[in-house]
Design an enzyme around this catalytic site. Structure first.
Site, short mmCIF file in Angstrom:
data_model
loop_
_atom_site.label_atom_id
_atom_site.label_comp_id
_atom_site.label_asym_id
_atom_site.label_seq_id
_atom_site.Cartn_x
_atom_site.Cartn_y
_atom_site.Cartn_z
N SER A 94 37.90 37.33 39.49
CA SER A 94 37.31 36.45 40.49
C SER A 94 37.17 35.02 39.94
CB SER A 94 35.96 37.03 40.94
OG SER A 94 35.51 36.45 42.12
N ASP A 216 40.12 43.26 50.64
CA ASP A 216 39.13 42.53 49.85
C ASP A 216 38.54 41.41 50.72
OD1 ASP A 216 37.66 41.02 48.05
OD2 ASP A 216 39.24 40.91 46.54
N HIS A 244 36.40 44.20 45.85
CA HIS A 244 36.76 43.03 45.04
C HIS A 244 36.77 43.35 43.54
CE1 HIS A 244 37.24 38.76 44.37
NE2 HIS A 244 36.08 38.63 43.73
#
Length: 267
Positions: A94, A216, A244
């Protein structure tokens, strides 16, 4: 203050190449527990906590330095300089992936390759760009983050984790969020969710693997496609996963894709 203390750096294995595992927003190095032991059998694995997260030194969190992601990118170069041996593979989840990208733009010679798990250079929709959230959506997330952090954690943990068949993982993420320093979490959250590094993407020349989940809500497929189009020397691989955090909910698949890509680069 030592870099080890600042970022709670822990090393495993003694391979000729180094794998750095860098977590996403509000998380810590414990998120890699299903993947790093297998990697450590072949590589040197460097685990760390971003300053302000996990067991990092909270007193080192300087709001001016970390007003942008560049402050964390600077820290990553510090860690590489002190702990890495041989080629360095930066595995970022991320916002951790964006931090690694920014670090590699500054010092590309320090990186063999990136593996980006659920990356996003910008979370906000803008014209033809699909980031996943309208501006008012991000405003609502940040308002809740400021007003009631625990309620934010309760609502967002299952959205971020996904994995409906594994509810214990959402509970774990919620508990992780709740342990964070709330003032730091609010500041880092605003920096994370309002950052826009699309202009930096073409500047990254390091070979990159983009690992994109099939479902996601935080980084939808369009973001992976965008990065693949604009990131030089990139490959895109899809993981069938709702959520995620595939390194937690689909660790075997994630490990296979990560390790096979590193073998390809080292061949």
């Amino acid at each position: 203050m030592s870099i080890q203390h600042r970022n709670n750096v822990l090393c495993h294995g003694d391979g000729a190449a180094t794998v750095m595992l860098v977590h996403g927003y509000g998380c810590d190095q414990h998120m890699w527990r299903f993947i790093y032991p297998a990697l450590a059998r072949r590589y040197k694995v460097v685990l760390l906590d971003l300053v302000g997260c996990g067991e990092s030194h909270l007193g080192a969190y300087d709001r001016d330095k970390y007003a942008t992601l560049h402050g964390h990118a600077e820290d990553m170069l510090d860690v590489i300089s002190l702990y890495a041996t041989g080629p360095v593979f930066f595995v970022g989840h991320s916002v951790g992936a964006t931090i690694g990208m920014l670090a590699s733009i500054v010092a590309p010679e320090k990186f063999a390759a990136h593996i980006m798990i659920g990356p996003s250079p910008c979370y906000i929709n803008d014209g033809d760009y699909v980031g996943g959230f309208n501006p008012e959506d991000i405003d609502g997330v940040l308002q809740l983050l400021d007003a009631d952090y625990l309620e934010w954690a309760r609502r967002m943990a299952p959205v971020i984790m996904g994995a409906p068949a594994q509810p214990h993982l959402s509970a774990e993420l919620k508990a992780r969020f709740e342990r964070n320093d709330r003032d730091i979490a609010r500041h880092f959250g605003r920096v994370t969710f309002t950052s826009d590094h699309r202009a930096d993407v073409p500047k990254c020349t390091v070979p990159s693997l983009i690992l994109q989940c099939s479902d996601d809500l935080i980084a939808p497929r369009e973001v992976g496609d965008y990065l693949h189009r604009h990131l030089p020397a990139s490959k895109l691989a899809a993981i069938t996963n709702t959520g995620h955090c595939p390194h937690l909910s689909e660790p075997d698949v994630s490990y296979r894709l990560i390790s096979s890509y590193m073998e390809e680069i080292l061949a």
